[in-house]
Every structure is written in structure tokens, then in C-alpha cells.
Design an enzyme around this catalytic site. Structure first.
Site, PDB file in Angstrom:
ATOM      1  CB  SER A 113      -1.069  -0.067   1.067  1.00 61.00           C
ATOM      2  OG  SER A 113      -1.944   0.846   0.931  1.00 61.00           O
ATOM      3  CG  HIS A 114       0.750   3.762   3.602  1.00 64.77           C
ATOM      4  ND1 HIS A 114      -0.013   2.772   3.813  1.00 64.77           N
ATOM      5  CD2 HIS A 114       1.208   3.972   4.609  1.00 64.77           C
ATOM      6  CE1 HIS A 114       0.171   2.490   5.072  1.00 64.77           C
ATOM      7  NE2 HIS A 114       1.023   3.224   5.621  1.00 64.77           N
ATOM      8  CG  ASP A 314      -2.864   4.117  -1.400  1.00 64.34           C
ATOM      9  OD1 ASP A 314      -3.545   4.164  -2.211  1.00 64.34           O
ATOM     10  OD2 ASP A 314      -2.615   3.250  -0.443  1.00 64.34           O
ATOM     11  CG  ASP A 316      -3.252  -0.362  -2.035  1.00 63.29           C
ATOM     12  OD1 ASP A 316      -3.180   0.664  -1.710  1.00 63.29           O
ATOM     13  OD2 ASP A 316      -3.865  -1.123  -1.292  1.00 63.29           O
ATOM     14  CG  ASP A 318      -6.168   1.237  -0.392  1.00 63.76           C
ATOM     15  OD1 ASP A 318      -5.210   2.069  -0.401  1.00 63.76           O
ATOM     16  OD2 ASP A 318      -6.178   0.213   0.502  1.00 63.76           O
ATOM     17  NE  ARG A 319      -3.375   4.791   3.179  1.00 63.58           N
ATOM     18  CZ  ARG A 319      -2.919   4.901   4.153  1.00 63.58           C
ATOM     19  NH1 ARG A 319      -2.241   6.036   4.604  1.00 63.58           N
ATOM     20  NH2 ARG A 319      -2.660   3.933   5.136  1.00 63.58           N
ATOM     21  CE  LYS A 413      -7.153   2.796   2.694  1.00 68.03           C
ATOM     22  NZ  LYS A 413      -6.815   1.666   3.803  1.00 68.03           N
TER      23      LYS A 413
HETATM   24  C1  VG1 Z   1      -2.702   2.600   8.515  1.00 67.69           C
HETATM   25  C2  VG1 Z   1      -3.870   3.688   8.778  1.00 67.69           C
HETATM   26  C3  VG1 Z   1      -5.286   2.833   8.644  1.00 67.69           C
HETATM   27  C4  VG1 Z   1      -5.353   2.224   7.252  1.00 67.69           C
HETATM   28  C5  VG1 Z   1      -4.244   1.107   6.956  1.00 67.69           C
HETATM   29  C6  VG1 Z   1      -4.226   0.563   5.670  1.00 67.69           C
HETATM   30  O1  VG1 Z   1      -2.632   1.661   9.365  1.00 67.69           O
HETATM   31  O2  VG1 Z   1      -3.858   4.102   9.939  1.00 67.69           O
HETATM   32  O3  VG1 Z   1      -6.328   3.592   8.915  1.00 67.69           O
HETATM   33  O4  VG1 Z   1      -6.420   1.315   7.165  1.00 67.69           O
HETATM   34  O5  VG1 Z   1      -2.882   1.948   7.234  1.00 67.69           O
HETATM   35  O6  VG1 Z   1      -4.106   1.736   4.733  1.00 67.69           O
HETATM   36  P1  VG1 Z   1      -1.714   1.649  10.730  1.00 67.69           P
HETATM   37  O7  VG1 Z   1      -1.900   0.514  11.513  1.00 67.69           O
HETATM   38  O8  VG1 Z   1      -0.483   1.954   9.950  1.00 67.69           O
HETATM   39  O9  VG1 Z   1      -2.090   3.024  11.672  1.00 67.69           O
HETATM   40  V1  VG1 Z   1      -3.332   1.175   3.362  1.00 67.69           V
HETATM   41  O10 VG1 Z   1      -3.954   2.222   2.301  1.00 67.69           O
HETATM   42  O11 VG1 Z   1      -1.626   1.086   3.653  1.00 67.69           O
HETATM   43  O12 VG1 Z   1      -3.926  -0.450   3.131  1.00 67.69           O
HETATM   44 CO    CO Z   2      -3.648   1.557   0.151  1.00 68.52          CO
END
Ligand code: VG1
Ligand code: CO
Length: 580
Positions: A113-114, A314, A316, A318-319, A413
Site C-alpha cells: 500500500s502506502h 497511494d 495500491d 485505495d487512499r 476503500k
Molecule cells: C494505516 C492507517 C489505517 C489504514 C491502514 C491501511 O494503518 O492508519 O487507517 O486502514 O494503514 O491502509 P496503521 O496501523 O499503520 O495506522 V493502506 O492504504 O496502507 O492499505
Molecule cells: Co492503500
């Protein structure tokens, strides 16, 4: 087809976090590491005869290698068919869309993801169930348990080179008796978007000179944005993209097209979509759409001659981050604005069943829900907690403060969905982003909000801060800090209203009598050290203060957070790494 059963021994660290298993690439490259985790998924999900799997990833480093391994393991574990995005590419929302559209036995999404990518960056893998959503905690715990006692995995022998070529061509091929269907990664998703939003109205908006800048951050959304925003909605672009942007690395580059309509070639001083070419290392960037990591876009949106609307997604897809001209919309406010304006959008005109937000997300959406007379749910962080509520028809819109917004159109998302939702609202209301926010705050009041992240601090220091806070619960009760008085503090726990499952330890909350709050949480997506997140929120009903900067308005809370957590002393950090 030859199926091999390979003996293996467990790795002890394959516990999925907030969203799947994420590790540094070299960890995933260890012999048997990926295979063990994939077999643990397959051992957990009971594959029925004739089952189909969706498979794809965000194109980051190691994506293609992992796809090949998973295809051969799917064949050996009894899947009848795998739907894979061309080149092994699928955005997370597109994967969710395909699982639902074709009613598959879930899907595997390859992404961290990010998190940054590349040979020394992060890789990740997660399983989504047949509703299209991230596996629930019950399932991820079962996968982790399986990974701790695994003794063998199954894999088919298949010629690697031939397959790598097949993966870049739309069409079917076979691994033994299993069919691999290579599909266009964008099409079904783009169709779903057209069914929800007024594309005609958005098209007119662009025709009348409205300017957008979408930053794909060299991640997966480039081709999705290009197809939807430029090809289907007519957002200005000086470049033409082939309709098959994923036909291998070389072909992923945009090509000039001789027959592109003139406005696409000359009218725009710049493209509507920037950093549109997906790269395995995201061009060395950090594909996290926030004010720090998407600074290129932020500079454009705060510069002279800024476009009307800016957005980023981001790794993947979804953000989403939403910006107006010289204006930043917090994700918490964005959710509230979407909810308050949903009646203007065809897909949501019939009304919302309810709204859900993660606990650290501001209560801006709660105020809208109250006025609409619909329920608002507060869940732990992570999209997996929204699935049951959506499946049960209890909520339509969901959101997280971490730049995540979505609805029951899928079970993830969805970055571009949020962008289109905003564009649809802007096309109907014909006001600026800033005006829409100012009017929203005048009507509902402003939940002033910010998140401070301290990234990559020593795990001991981070755990020490959390323990200290727990130890202080009793003494903090009723404590006064200037004007503010603590009403209560706890560690958030959640009972799922649908299946009754309980999730504890989801974040320390310090709530004040005036409705302000501070939340402390440790990240569950990082791969190195620990990341401490501090979420700050206060309520401001006074319109004359609505234009003020959040950091200024939240200064008293920021001071209290630092004081009670002993953050500086314990981590040596003077400033957060990221402020959003
Ligand atoms: C973070 C965010 C959370 C989100 C998750 C996955 O998690 O705070 O709200 O759902 O990333 O997003 P954490 O545990 O690091 O706070 V993604 O777009 O990285 O799948
Ligand atoms: Co993501």
C-alpha cells in the site's frame, strides 16, 4: 501437470497487521517465505471445487515474481480458475470489484500500500474474502496460526518464461487443469464508476475549463486515472495513452497519438494526471498521499495559477487526498462532506443507510449522520472492520482519517471513487472546494483535526510511551490542563454488532469534557521500528475561527499530548515526521 509437495518449516513472524502481511522485500525473497504464507492462506480458506480466485498487485518490486509463484500454488491447491490483471496488476479497489462481480472465492492482493517499494522497500500480501473485503481478524488469526505449524506447501511445475509472456496478453491459458484468465485491470472498475456517478455532468465541468491535477505518485492508479479522467471524462491531457497500458514494462510509457483530439494535445499547459506511469519503486518516492509525501502536488495546488481541484492516491489505489485551490480537505471532513452531499450523486440519491468511521477519525461525519437521522458506527482502525456493517446493510459510507473513504459499492476503500464523488459534487454545486468546506462548517461546526506521526522510532520507546499512558489512566481521570479537563481515558475496544467478535487494545483515548480528545496508537502497517500516531481533535462552532490553521487551534492539545506521553524524553524526537 506435475504437482510437487515441498517440505517446509514455519517462520514465526507471519502475523498479518492492520492490512495484510507486510515485510521488507528481502524478507519475502527468502526461500519458502512467500510459499509458506500463501499455503497458510489456502489451508485456512477451504477451497471448494470449481473455485475462482482473483489475483493482482500494485506493480511494486517483486510483484511479477510473486504472481508466478501464487498462480502455480493456486493450480496445485485446487482452484479451477484465476482472474489475474494483465501484467499482474490490479488496484486494491479493482480487485474488490472483480471479486464481487464474478462472485469468486476471494482474492489475493499483492501490495504494501502506502509503504515505499523497490529492492529494499516493502512488499505485502493480503487475502480478501468472497464479499470483496479484507479478511476479518478471525480469518487473519487462523492464517497466522496455520503459518506457525505449516510443514509442507503444494506447487505446480510450469515453465516460467512462457507464463511470464502469457501474463501480458489478455486471454486464457492453462496451468494443468486450472485456467488463468488474464483480464484488463481497468475495465470492470471503470464501468462500476460510470454506474455510480454523473459522468455527463463531470464531462461538462471539464469542457467549461475546470482544471484538475491528479497525482498517481508513480503507483497503480496512473492507468485507472488516465482511462477514467482523461479518456472517459475528457480531462485535459497532452498525452495519449494506449488502451492497453500494461502490455509489459516498455509499453507502460505514454505514447503520443497522432489522432488525439486537439484539446488533448495543446490546450492544457500541463496534464491532468501527473506521475502517471507505474514504476516498481514508485520513482523512489513514498506513495502515501499526504501533505508531506505528495509535496509535488501540494506545491502545485498552493502555487500561482493552481488548478481548481487536486487529488492523489497511494501505492495500491485505495487512499485519496483531496485539495482545492490553496486548500487542504482533511479526510475526516471529506467523509462528512460526501455524506452531506450524497443526495446530489446518482449512486447515492436514494439515501444512506448509515455511516461508519474508524475511532481516530473525527466526529465530523457523526454530525451529518445525526442531521440525516441515520446511525453512525465507530470501529477500530482498518478497513476490515467495515465489512460486516456493509454486508448487513447497516452502512453505506465509510471513512478513515488516514485518507481512506469508500462505500458499499465494493468492500475496500477507494481512492478514485472519492475523487469522482468530489467531482460530481463540484459539477452540481459549481462552487470551489474551499467554499463547500466553509459552508459545511458554518452549518455543522468544524471538527478541527490533525494527526502527528512519529515514524521509525525504537520499538522499546514506543511501547514505553503506550505503557506509561496506560499506567496514568487513573491519575488522568478528572485532571485539569488549563481550560481542559479529562473526562475519561481508556484503551478502545470494539464489539462487532454483526458477529459479536471483540477487538481490544485499539488505541488509547483521552477524552475531555468539552468534547476534545487525544488518541495514541501504534501503527500496524510498518516494517521497521515503530510508528506512533497521535490524533488530535477539538470542536469549533465559532464561524469567525473556521479559517484558522488546525495546528494553531490544536496547540493546547498538542502540548498536553507531549506532556503526558513524555514523548520528547523517551524518543528524542522534537517534531513529528509527518503532520496531516
Ligand atoms: C494505516 C492507517 C489505517 C489504514 C491502514 C491501511 O494503518 O492508519 O487507517 O486502514 O494503514 O491502509 P496503521 O496501523 O499503520 O495506522 V493502506 O492504504 O496502507 O492499505
Ligand atoms: Co492503500
Amino acid at each position: 501437470m506435475q504437482i510437487r509437495t515441498v517440505a517446509t518449516t514455519p517462520f514465526t513472524d507471519q502475523k498479518p497487521g492492520t492490512s495484510g502481511l507486510r515485510k521488507r522485500v528481502p524478507v519475502f525473497q527468502q526461500a519458502r517465505y512467500l510459499e509458506n504464507f500463501v499455503q497458510s492462506i489456502f489451508d485456512t480458506i477451504a477451497i471448494p471445487p470449481g473455485a475462482t480466485l482473483v489475483l493482482g498487485g500494485d506493480g511494486r518490486y517483486y510483484n511479477r515474481e510473486a504472481i508466478q509463484v501464487i498462480l502455480k500454488m493456486a493450480a496445485a491447491n485446487g482452484f479451477a480458475r484465476v482472474l489475474v490483471g494483465r501484467g499482474g496488476i490490479l488496484s486494491t479497489p479493482a480487485a474488490s470489484c472483480l471479486i464481487r462481480k464474478y462472485r469468486t472465492h476471494g482474492g489475493i492482493i499483492l501490495s504494501a500500500s502506502h509503504n515505499p517499494g523497490g529492492p529494499d522497500g516493502d512488499f505485502g500480501i493480503k487475502y480478501n474474502g468472497s464479499n470483496g473485503g479484507p479478511a476479518t481478524e478471525t480469518v487473519t488469526e487462523a492464517i497466522f496460526a496455520a503459518s506457525k505449524k505449516i510443514s509442507q506447501y503444494r506447487i505446480a511445475d510450469a515453465p516460467e518464461n512462457a507464463q511470464a509472456t502469457e501474463l501480458d496478453r489478455i486471454g486464457d491459458y492453462k496451468i494443468g487443469t486450472m485456467t488463468v484468465s488474464v483480464i484488463d485491470p481497468v475495465e470492470a472498475y471503470a464501468e462500476l464508476m460510470e454506474s455510480l456517478f454523473d459522468f455527463g455532468a463531470i464531462r461538462s465541468l471539464f469542457k467549461n475549463g475546470f482544471r484538475i491535477r491528479f497525482d498517481a505518485m508513480h503507483a497503480v492508479t496512473g492507468p485507472y486515472a488516465q482511462e477514467i479522467l482523461v479518456n472517459r471524462l475528457g480531462a485535459p491531457s497532452t498525452r495519449y495513452w494506449p488502451s492497453q497500458p500494461f502490455a509489459g514494462e516498455g509499453a507502460m510509457r505514454p505514447l503520443p497519438h497522432p489522432s488525439a483530439p486537439p484539446h488533448r494535445v495543446v490546450a492544457a499547459p500541463a496534464d491532468s494526471v501527473m506521475n502517471a506511469v507505474p514504476l516498481p519503486d514508485f520513482g523512489g518516492g513514498h506513495p502515501d498521499p499526504n501533505l508531506t509525501y505528495a509535496h509535488e502536488l501540494v506545491e502545485i495546488m498552493y502555487g500561482d495559477d493552481a488548478p481548481d481541484f487536486g487529488a492523489a492516491s497511494d501505492g495500491d489505489g485505495d487512499r485519496n487526498m483531496i485539495l482545492g485551490r490553496h486548500f487542504f480537505v482533511t479526510p475526516s471532513d471529506s467523509l462528512a462532506v460526501l455524506a452531506a452531499n450524497a443526495h446530489l450523486v446518482p449512486g447515492y440519491r436514494q439515501g444512506l443507510a448509515g455511516i461508519a468511521r474508524s475511532m481516530p477519525t473525527s466526529a465530523a461525519a457523526d454530525r451529518v449522520a445525526k442531521e440525516l437521522g441515520i446511525p453512525c458506527y465507530e470501529t477500530p482502525t482498518g478497513w476490515k472492520f467495515f465489512g460486516n456493517l456493509m454486508d448487513a446493510g447497516k452502512v453505506t459510507l465509510c471513512g478513515e482519517e488516514s485518507f481512506g473513504t469508500g462505500s458499499d459499492h465494493i468492500r475496500e476503500k477507494d481512492g478514485l471513487w472519492a475523487v469522482l464523488f468530489w467531482l460530481n459534487i463540484l459539477a452540481v454545486r459549481k462552487q470551489s472546494v474551499e467554499t463547500i468546506l466553509m459552508e459545511h462548517w458554518a452549518r455543522f461546526g468544524r471538527n478541527v483535526y490533525s494527526r502527528h506521526d512519529y515514524e521509525d522510532i525504537p520499538a522499546d520507546a514506543a511501547n514505553g510511551v503506550m505503557k506509561l499512558l496506560h499506567d496514568r489512566f487513573e491519575s488522568l481521570q478528572g485532571a485539569r490542563f488549563g481550560q481542559l479537563q479529562v473526562k475519561m481515558c481508556d484503551d478502545f475496544s470494539y464489539t462487532d454488532p454483526v458477529d459479536g467478535s471483540v477487538s481490544t487494545g485499539q488505541g488509547v483515548r483521552i477524552l475531555f469534557t468539552d468534547g476534545s480528545r487525544i488518541v495514541f496508537r501504534l501503527s500496524g502497517t510498518g516494517t521497521g521500528g515503530a510508528t506512533l500516531r497521535i490524533y488530535l481533535e477539538s470542536f469549533e462552532p465559532d464561524v469567525s475561527k473556521h479559517h484558522l490553521d488546525a495546528q494553531q487551534l490544536l496547540a493546547p492539545l498538542i502540548g498536553i499530548a507531549s506532556q503526558i506521553s513524555e514523548l520528547r524524553q523517551r524518543t528524542g524526537r522534537e517534531q513529528p515526521t509527518v503532520i496531516t
